[in-house]
Design a protein around this motif. Structure first.
Motif, PDB file in Angstrom:
ATOM      1  N   SER A   1     -56.338 -34.132   0.434  1.00 12.06           N
ATOM      2  CA  SER A   1     -56.117 -33.691  -0.943  1.00 12.06           C
ATOM      3  C   SER A   1     -57.375 -33.057  -1.525  1.00 12.06           C
ATOM      4  O   SER A   1     -57.304 -32.058  -2.247  1.00 12.06           O
ATOM      5  N   ALA A   2     -58.532 -33.594  -1.156  1.00 14.55           N
ATOM      6  CA  ALA A   2     -59.797 -33.092  -1.696  1.00 14.55           C
ATOM      7  C   ALA A   2     -60.303 -31.855  -0.971  1.00 14.55           C
ATOM      8  O   ALA A   2     -60.873 -30.950  -1.592  1.00 14.55           O
ATOM      9  N   ARG A   3     -60.079 -31.807   0.363  1.00 14.82           N
ATOM     10  CA  ARG A   3     -60.740 -30.761   1.156  1.00 14.82           C
ATOM     11  C   ARG A   3     -59.802 -29.989   2.080  1.00 14.82           C
ATOM     12  O   ARG A   3     -60.225 -29.057   2.751  1.00 14.82           O
ATOM     13  N   GLY A   4     -58.538 -30.393   2.154  1.00 14.49           N
ATOM     14  CA  GLY A   4     -57.577 -29.672   2.972  1.00 14.49           C
ATOM     15  C   GLY A   4     -57.485 -30.176   4.394  1.00 14.49           C
ATOM     16  O   GLY A   4     -56.440 -30.064   5.028  1.00 14.49           O
ATOM     17  N   THR A   5     -58.573 -30.709   4.929  1.00 18.83           N
ATOM     18  CA  THR A   5     -58.599 -31.237   6.287  1.00 18.83           C
ATOM     19  C   THR A   5     -59.269 -32.607   6.273  1.00 18.83           C
ATOM     20  O   THR A   5     -59.847 -33.027   5.261  1.00 18.83           O
ATOM     21  N   ALA A   6     -59.209 -33.282   7.417  1.00 10.94           N
ATOM     22  CA  ALA A   6     -59.885 -34.574   7.552  1.00 10.94           C
ATOM     23  C   ALA A   6     -60.471 -34.688   8.953  1.00 10.94           C
ATOM     24  O   ALA A   6     -59.868 -34.227   9.925  1.00 10.94           O
ATOM     25  N   HIS A   7     -61.638 -35.293   9.037  1.00 10.77           N
ATOM     26  CA  HIS A   7     -62.293 -35.569  10.316  1.00 10.77           C
ATOM     27  C   HIS A   7     -62.390 -37.086  10.467  1.00 10.77           C
ATOM     28  O   HIS A   7     -63.003 -37.759   9.632  1.00 10.77           O
ATOM     29  N   LEU A   8     -61.792 -37.609  11.528  1.00 16.36           N
ATOM     30  CA  LEU A   8     -61.758 -39.041  11.796  1.00 16.36           C
ATOM     31  C   LEU A   8     -62.392 -39.313  13.147  1.00 16.36           C
ATOM     32  O   LEU A   8     -62.055 -38.659  14.139  1.00 16.36           O
ATOM     33  N   VAL A   9     -63.308 -40.277  13.200  1.00 17.62           N
ATOM     34  CA  VAL A   9     -63.942 -40.679  14.454  1.00 17.62           C
ATOM     35  C   VAL A   9     -63.316 -41.985  14.916  1.00 17.62           C
ATOM     36  O   VAL A   9     -63.326 -42.983  14.181  1.00 17.62           O
ATOM     37  N   LEU A  10     -62.772 -41.986  16.133  1.00 23.07           N
ATOM     38  CA  LEU A  10     -62.063 -43.136  16.682  1.00 23.07           C
ATOM     39  C   LEU A  10     -63.002 -44.026  17.486  1.00 23.07           C
ATOM     40  O   LEU A  10     -64.055 -43.594  17.950  1.00 23.07           O
ATOM     41  N   THR A  11     -62.586 -45.270  17.653  1.00 17.96           N
ATOM     42  CA  THR A  11     -63.322 -46.220  18.469  1.00 17.96           C
ATOM     43  C   THR A  11     -62.351 -46.921  19.399  1.00 17.96           C
ATOM     44  O   THR A  11     -61.141 -46.965  19.147  1.00 17.96           O
ATOM     45  N   GLY A  12     -62.885 -47.466  20.481  1.00 17.71           N
ATOM     46  CA  GLY A  12     -62.075 -48.220  21.428  1.00 17.71           C
ATOM     47  C   GLY A  12     -62.265 -49.710  21.234  1.00 17.71           C
ATOM     48  O   GLY A  12     -62.555 -50.185  20.125  1.00 17.71           O
ATOM     49  N   GLY A  13     -62.128 -50.469  22.315  1.00 20.34           N
ATOM     50  CA  GLY A  13     -62.259 -51.913  22.212  1.00 20.34           C
ATOM     51  C   GLY A  13     -60.998 -52.545  21.672  1.00 20.34           C
ATOM     52  O   GLY A  13     -60.085 -51.873  21.211  1.00 20.34           O
ATOM     53  N   ARG A  14     -60.961 -53.865  21.693  1.00 18.87           N
ATOM     54  CA  ARG A  14     -59.716 -54.541  21.326  1.00 18.87           C
ATOM     55  C   ARG A  14     -59.345 -54.334  19.864  1.00 18.87           C
ATOM     56  O   ARG A  14     -58.170 -54.172  19.539  1.00 18.87           O
ATOM     57  N   ASN A  15     -60.334 -54.311  18.973  1.00 16.08           N
ATOM     58  CA  ASN A  15     -60.013 -54.122  17.564  1.00 16.08           C
ATOM     59  C   ASN A  15     -59.695 -52.672  17.232  1.00 16.08           C
ATOM     60  O   ASN A  15     -58.774 -52.391  16.462  1.00 16.08           O
ATOM     61  N   GLY A  16     -60.426 -51.735  17.840  1.00 11.43           N
ATOM     62  CA  GLY A  16     -60.116 -50.328  17.631  1.00 11.43           C
ATOM     63  C   GLY A  16     -58.755 -49.968  18.172  1.00 11.43           C
ATOM     64  O   GLY A  16     -57.978 -49.249  17.522  1.00 11.43           O
ATOM     65  N   ASN A  17     -58.430 -50.467  19.357  1.00 10.49           N
ATOM     66  CA  ASN A  17     -57.128 -50.177  19.953  1.00 10.49           C
ATOM     67  C   ASN A  17     -55.996 -50.808  19.149  1.00 10.49           C
ATOM     68  O   ASN A  17     -54.914 -50.218  19.014  1.00 10.49           O
ATOM     69  N   ALA A  18     -56.223 -52.005  18.606  1.00  8.50           N
ATOM     70  CA  ALA A  18     -55.199 -52.648  17.782  1.00  8.50           C
ATOM     71  C   ALA A  18     -54.935 -51.843  16.516  1.00  8.50           C
ATOM     72  O   ALA A  18     -53.782 -51.684  16.087  1.00  8.50           O
ATOM     73  N   LEU A  19     -55.992 -51.315  15.924  1.00 10.24           N
ATOM     74  CA  LEU A  19     -55.833 -50.480  14.730  1.00 10.24           C
ATOM     75  C   LEU A  19     -55.040 -49.219  15.056  1.00 10.24           C
ATOM     76  O   LEU A  19     -54.118 -48.838  14.314  1.00 10.24           O
ATOM     77  N   LEU A  20     -55.367 -48.559  16.163  1.00  7.00           N
ATOM     78  CA  LEU A  20     -54.664 -47.326  16.516  1.00  7.00           C
ATOM     79  C   LEU A  20     -53.201 -47.601  16.852  1.00  7.00           C
ATOM     80  O   LEU A  20     -52.323 -46.793  16.526  1.00  7.00           O
ATOM     81  N   ALA A  21     -52.928 -48.739  17.483  1.00 12.88           N
ATOM     82  CA  ALA A  21     -51.540 -49.094  17.765  1.00 12.88           C
ATOM     83  C   ALA A  21     -50.764 -49.312  16.470  1.00 12.88           C
ATOM     84  O   ALA A  21     -49.611 -48.880  16.337  1.00 12.88           O
ATOM     85  N   ALA A  22     -51.395 -49.965  15.495  1.00 12.53           N
ATOM     86  CA  ALA A  22     -50.745 -50.175  14.200  1.00 12.53           C
ATOM     87  C   ALA A  22     -50.543 -48.851  13.477  1.00 12.53           C
ATOM     88  O   ALA A  22     -49.520 -48.634  12.813  1.00 12.53           O
ATOM     89  N   LEU A  23     -51.503 -47.943  13.617  1.00 17.70           N
ATOM     90  CA  LEU A  23     -51.407 -46.636  12.974  1.00 17.70           C
ATOM     91  C   LEU A  23     -50.250 -45.822  13.566  1.00 17.70           C
ATOM     92  O   LEU A  23     -49.525 -45.133  12.843  1.00 17.70           O
ATOM     93  N   ALA A  24     -50.073 -45.897  14.888  1.00 10.42           N
ATOM     94  CA  ALA A  24     -49.044 -45.099  15.563  1.00 10.42           C
ATOM     95  C   ALA A  24     -47.644 -45.423  15.074  1.00 10.42           C
ATOM     96  O   ALA A  24     -46.770 -44.551  15.045  1.00 10.42           O
ATOM     97  N   THR A  25     -47.412 -46.675  14.680  1.00 15.45           N
ATOM     98  CA  THR A  25     -46.063 -47.112  14.295  1.00 15.45           C
ATOM     99  C   THR A  25     -45.929 -47.385  12.806  1.00 15.45           C
ATOM    100  O   THR A  25     -44.884 -47.854  12.363  1.00 15.45           O
ATOM    101  N   HIS A  26     -46.963 -47.097  12.035  1.00 18.01           N
ATOM    102  CA  HIS A  26     -46.914 -47.397  10.598  1.00 18.01           C
ATOM    103  C   HIS A  26     -45.853 -46.529   9.915  1.00 18.01           C
ATOM    104  O   HIS A  26     -45.766 -45.324  10.176  1.00 18.01           O
ATOM    105  N   PRO A  27     -45.047 -47.095   9.037  1.00 22.29           N
ATOM    106  CA  PRO A  27     -43.988 -46.299   8.397  1.00 22.29           C
ATOM    107  C   PRO A  27     -44.500 -45.143   7.546  1.00 22.29           C
ATOM    108  O   PRO A  27     -43.767 -44.175   7.314  1.00 22.29           O
ATOM    109  N   ALA A  28     -45.757 -45.223   7.107  1.00 19.21           N
ATOM    110  CA  ALA A  28     -46.326 -44.135   6.300  1.00 19.21           C
ATOM    111  C   ALA A  28     -47.176 -43.179   7.133  1.00 19.21           C
ATOM    112  O   ALA A  28     -47.852 -42.317   6.568  1.00 19.21           O
TER     113      ALA A  28
END
Length: 245
Positions: A32-59
């Motif tokens: 909304s502020a800049r038109g694009t977004a840059h996101l840096v991802l991480t691995g590991g058990r907590n990073g992977n759990a977050l990405l798994a939750a993100l993949a299936t999040h209803p929003a």
């Protein structure tokens, strides 16, 4: 730095869900502020759990993924497709957002060349996405898993990588955690984020979190040396927060 907050959740699963919801909001706000977004991802058990939750999040599709650049803070320098690579472990998330147009910038795999050459190629890719001749784009959110020794990305306590103040991407050799060869953003590059989010869950992370929160310096606890230019958030479960005052 305008804000440093600790957010404690009941357990690791709730932490992942809460961080995913907040991340979607952060990406929408950035677009909304800049038109694009840059996101840096991480691995590991907590990073992977977050990405798994993100993949299936209803929003999830509230984000315009065609205007998101996805980067990595570090990667195991292994052949393409190796199951220990962070990008392979994040396949469910990447498979969900690639068809929506997300620009995925995986760190190079080991193709028989040197890790130094691979680091230089990724540094060039970052520079190509930056504005005004900068070495890096400004990351909107940078995710980091906190290791039980307080390492982040592939920057380990007492390891030469924590001393690098030049460049944006380095080859890491003789890593104390296998595999021994890795690629990592440097500490100055990690600092180039509006928001830094540090993730830790489990009793084995409690000592590292408590140490890092005392800010002993990058050599002793790299996790405590990374801060966002606007906000730093620590996402913890009750066990990881167990040694905080």
């Amino acid at each position: 730095m305008s804000g440093d907050r600790v957010l404690v959740h009941r357990d690791a699963a709730l932490l992942a869900q809460a961080a995913a919801a907040r991340l979607l909001t952060a990406l929408v706000d950035a677009q909304s502020a800049r038109g694009t977004a840059h996101l840096v991802l991480t691995g590991g058990r907590n990073g992977n759990a977050l990405l798994a939750a993100l993949a299936t999040h209803p929003a999830r599709d509230a984000v315009d993924w065609a205007h998101v650049d996805l980067w990595w803070g570090d990667e195991r320098y292994l052949p393409a497709g190796d199951p220990d690579r962070n990008a392979v472990q994040a396949a469910a998330f990447l498979d969900a957002v690639r068809p929506l147009g997300a620009r995925v910038h995986e760190m190079p795999a080991d193709d028989g060349g040197s890790a130094e050459d691979a680091a230089a190629r990724y540094a060039a890719e970052l520079a190509a996405a930056a504005d005004g001749g900068a070495q890096l784009p400004v990351f909107d959110v940078l995710l980091l898993g906190v290791g039980p020794d307080a390492h982040v990305a592939s920057l380990f306590p007492g390891h030469p990588g924590t001393e690098r103040t030049d460049g944006t991407v380095i080859a890491v050799h003789d890593s104390p955690k296998p595999p021994p060869t890795r690629l990592s953003l440097t500490l100055p590059a990690l600092q180039r984020a509006r928001q830094v989010w540090l993730l830790a869950a489990g009793e084995d992370k409690a000592g590292a979190v408590a140490l890092a929160r005392t800010a002993p310096g990058a050599a002793a606890a790299p996790a405590g040396a990374v801060h966002g230019t606007e906000q730093t958030l620590w996402f913890l479960d009750g066990a990881a927060a167990g040694e905080l005052a």
